[in-house]
Design an enzyme around this catalytic site. Structure first.
Site, PDB file in Angstrom:
ATOM      1  N   HIS A  63     -48.564  25.710  10.713  1.00 33.10           N
ATOM      2  CA  HIS A  63     -48.564  24.256  10.767  1.00 33.10           C
ATOM      3  C   HIS A  63     -49.769  23.756  11.556  1.00 33.10           C
ATOM      4  O   HIS A  63     -50.435  22.791  11.172  1.00 33.10           O
ATOM      5  CB  HIS A  63     -47.284  23.752  11.451  1.00 33.10           C
ATOM      6  CG  HIS A  63     -46.048  23.877  10.619  1.00 33.10           C
ATOM      7  ND1 HIS A  63     -45.537  25.087  10.231  1.00 33.10           N
ATOM      8  CD2 HIS A  63     -45.212  22.923  10.103  1.00 33.10           C
ATOM      9  CE1 HIS A  63     -44.444  24.899   9.517  1.00 33.10           C
ATOM     10  NE2 HIS A  63     -44.210  23.596   9.417  1.00 33.10           N
TER      11      HIS A  63
ATOM     12  N   ASP B 276      -8.357  -4.177  -3.203  1.00 34.11           N
ATOM     13  CA  ASP B 276      -8.084  -3.137  -4.195  1.00 34.11           C
ATOM     14  C   ASP B 276      -8.410  -3.589  -5.606  1.00 34.11           C
ATOM     15  O   ASP B 276      -8.877  -2.792  -6.435  1.00 34.11           O
ATOM     16  CB  ASP B 276      -6.599  -2.753  -4.156  1.00 34.11           C
ATOM     17  CG  ASP B 276      -6.264  -1.804  -3.021  1.00 34.11           C
ATOM     18  OD1 ASP B 276      -7.191  -1.266  -2.399  1.00 34.11           O
ATOM     19  OD2 ASP B 276      -5.064  -1.617  -2.761  1.00 34.11           O
TER      20      ASP B 276
ATOM     21  N   GLN C 149       0.817  -1.210   0.000  1.00 30.90           N
ATOM     22  CA  GLN C 149       0.000   0.000   0.000  1.00 30.90           C
ATOM     23  C   GLN C 149       0.850   1.260   0.000  1.00 30.90           C
ATOM     24  O   GLN C 149       0.423   2.304  -0.501  1.00 30.90           O
ATOM     25  CB  GLN C 149      -0.944  -0.020   1.205  1.00 30.90           C
ATOM     26  CG  GLN C 149      -1.951  -1.148   1.169  1.00 30.90           C
ATOM     27  CD  GLN C 149      -2.826  -1.107  -0.077  1.00 30.90           C
ATOM     28  OE1 GLN C 149      -3.571  -0.156  -0.310  1.00 30.90           O
ATOM     29  NE2 GLN C 149      -2.716  -2.141  -0.904  1.00 30.90           N
TER      30      GLN C 149
ATOM     31  N   GLU D 107      -8.198   3.233   6.765  1.00 29.85           N
ATOM     32  CA  GLU D 107      -8.937   2.815   5.561  1.00 29.85           C
ATOM     33  C   GLU D 107      -8.956   1.296   5.438  1.00 29.85           C
ATOM     34  O   GLU D 107     -10.014   0.689   5.271  1.00 29.85           O
ATOM     35  CB  GLU D 107      -8.277   3.437   4.336  1.00 29.85           C
ATOM     36  CG  GLU D 107      -8.922   3.061   3.020  1.00 29.85           C
ATOM     37  CD  GLU D 107      -8.140   3.555   1.819  1.00 29.85           C
ATOM     38  OE1 GLU D 107      -8.730   3.597   0.723  1.00 29.85           O
ATOM     39  OE2 GLU D 107      -6.948   3.891   1.951  1.00 29.85           O
ATOM     40  N   HIS D 108      -7.792   0.682   5.467  1.00 28.73           N
ATOM     41  CA  HIS D 108      -7.669  -0.782   5.355  1.00 28.73           C
ATOM     42  C   HIS D 108      -7.041  -1.332   6.633  1.00 28.73           C
ATOM     43  O   HIS D 108      -6.006  -0.822   7.073  1.00 28.73           O
ATOM     44  CB  HIS D 108      -6.749  -1.177   4.195  1.00 28.73           C
ATOM     45  CG  HIS D 108      -7.116  -0.588   2.868  1.00 28.73           C
ATOM     46  ND1 HIS D 108      -6.413   0.460   2.304  1.00 28.73           N
ATOM     47  CD2 HIS D 108      -8.094  -0.901   1.984  1.00 28.73           C
ATOM     48  CE1 HIS D 108      -6.946   0.758   1.125  1.00 28.73           C
ATOM     49  NE2 HIS D 108      -7.970  -0.050   0.908  1.00 28.73           N
TER      50      HIS D 108
ATOM     51  N   HIS E 118       1.362   3.250  -3.233  1.00 33.11           N
ATOM     52  CA  HIS E 118       0.359   4.146  -3.816  1.00 33.11           C
ATOM     53  C   HIS E 118       0.890   5.562  -3.965  1.00 33.11           C
ATOM     54  O   HIS E 118       0.520   6.276  -4.903  1.00 33.11           O
ATOM     55  CB  HIS E 118      -0.915   4.158  -2.961  1.00 33.11           C
ATOM     56  CG  HIS E 118      -1.888   3.084  -3.326  1.00 33.11           C
ATOM     57  ND1 HIS E 118      -2.804   3.232  -4.330  1.00 33.11           N
ATOM     58  CD2 HIS E 118      -2.084   1.841  -2.818  1.00 33.11           C
ATOM     59  CE1 HIS E 118      -3.536   2.134  -4.435  1.00 33.11           C
ATOM     60  NE2 HIS E 118      -3.112   1.273  -3.533  1.00 33.11           N
TER      61      HIS E 118
END
Length: 438
Positions: free
Chosen positions: A413, A353, A251, A319-320, A254
């Site tokens: 109302h 992914d 990762q 995230e992961h 990335h």
């Protein structure tokens, strides 16, 4: 007891300046596209991507020609992955229930799920042709029932990314534009002479694309605010340190700002992971990205036991999250803040992914504390409807409404309720009688 074998190294001093520059640049591009339409889009595409064809939209014939030039094995793999993504999205869709219930005699309340009408799906190019993002955005939107999906992807170094076009086409994109960056996102959101505006933007992108989505949110919907990819691994003494090292670096590649974090109950495992990473990094083809990411954003935390690991992991809200422990399914009840869990050595973040079928567009930067990732439900609007067919029930609700509204000083109302009560009792309230006979 907890301590760090490796701490995050990078100072955040330059982050604010960089963020301000991105914000300003994006705002000016959006304003220009809003003002000058296609002319601005074309200028920015030429400036940033050296790309200015007669038409950014691919015709059906062009798509077929591009797909025909993609290796057969790549096409087969795209279809196989999309079958996995489609199957999971369909299961998600089937889990969302519409209903109608009679809450009082003659009072019917219902819930429906209506798909967004038009979606702009952004599939990044840049460093890598992220064709998997086409599966996650275009295909998921089509499973949800979105009638028009316009997919955008930039050229890569002046070349058409054939596999990405094939992925968008197989996923069901109704239009494919070879256009990238802020100019693509802005054009999709506000519309131009040749690009119809959409109702929602989806898909990842670089800092400029993410900022464009943030600035356009409200004018259009978005899937979520996305930051750099993150991985957090929870490992005990049973984990394989070489596998942990490989997964952390998977990762980190990335980008140079991607956090890679290990929480372990074993100091010896943590030390072994450090050693493996030091040996693996120099030989990685993507070391120019993975190296700075590990250097500046890599962390290893040693904790006393898993009871200490779970809350620390929740604090990151990553995230992961890979769970490489003797009993990985324990995380399902022990953890609360994460984008997606990957349980045991048989799976990994890279499966999520690329191939396994769950959606890889997930919350980052702690957003997992309050939201999940992209799924078929993001492309649906849950709406309600009401019908009252019983005069008695309408009267009862009207009487209650009159009291509830006047408690909040909403006389208008209250009067809507009064009139429905009066239709049942035959006796006009004083304010109505005075208005009728005035």
């Amino acid at each position: 007891m907890s301590y760090q074998l490796k701490t995050k190294a990078q100072s955040e001093s330059g982050a604010a300046k960089g963020s301000a520059a991105v914000t300003s640049t994006v705002a000016s591009v959006i304003a220009d596209v809003r003002e000058r339409g296609d002319a601005a889009v074309r200028e920015y595409s030429q400036k940033f991507d050296n790309w200015s064809p007669s038409d950014f939209r691919l015709t059906q014939e062009q798509v077929e020609e591009i797909v025909a030039g993609v290796p057969a094995q790549v096409l087969d793999d795209i279809r196989a992955v999309q079958n996995n993504v489609r199957a999971f999205a369909e299961h998600q869709l089937n889990s969302i229930r519409e209903f109608e219930v009679e809450t009082m005699p003659g009072v019917f309340l219902g819930q429906k799920h209506l798909p967004v009408t038009a979606v702009g799906a952004y599939v990044p190019g840049g460093r890598y042709p992220l064709l998997a993002s086409a599966h996650m955005t275009v295909l998921t939107a089509k499973v949800a029932g979105v009638s028009r999906v316009t997919a955008c992807t930039p050229p890569i170094r002046g070349e058409i990314p054939g596999a990405t076009v094939a992925a968008m086409h197989f996923a069901g994109a109704d239009e494919i534009l070879l256009l990238g960056g802020v100019q693509a996102v802005a054009a999709l959101a506000v519309g131009t002479e040749t690009i119809k505006p959409v109702d929602m933007l989806a898909g990842p992108g670089n800092a400029y694309v993410a900022e464009a989505k943030r600035q356009l949110f409200g004018e259009v919907g978005i899937d979520l605010f996305a930051g750099p990819t993150e991985i957090l691994v929870i490992a005990d003494h049973t984990a394989d340190p070489f596998l942990v090292a490989v997964d952390l670096l998977s990762q980190a590649e990335h980008g140079p700002d991607s956090p890679a974090i290990l929480i372990t109950t074993s100091e010896s495992l943590g030390q072994a992971v450090l050693g493996h990473i030091d040996r693996l990094l120099p030989g990685m083809p993507t070391k120019d990205f993975a190296g700075p990411a590990w250097r500046d954003h890599g962390q290893i935390h040693v904790v006393e036991d898993l009871d200490a690991a779970w809350p620390l992991a929740d604090a990151f809200a990553a995230e992961h999250v890979e769970v490489l422990t003797a009993n990985p399914r324990q995380a399902l009840s022990a953890m609360h803040n994460y984008g997606a869990l990957f349980l045991g050595e048989g799976t990994c973040v890279s499966y999520g992914d690329k191939v396994i079928g769950t959606n890889h567009t997930l919350p980052t930067r702690g957003a997992a504390r309050y939201t999940g990732g992209l799924w078929v439900g993001k492309f649906l609007r849950t709406v309600t409807y009401q019908e009252v067919t019983s005069e008695e029930s309408s009267a009862a609700l009207g009487e209650l409404c009159g009291r509830a509204a006047r408690a909040e000083f909403f006389e208008g109302h209250a009067r809507s309720g009064d009139i429905r009560l009066a239709r049942h009792t035959g006796s006009l309230p004083g304010w109505a009688a005075a208005a009728i006979h005035a």
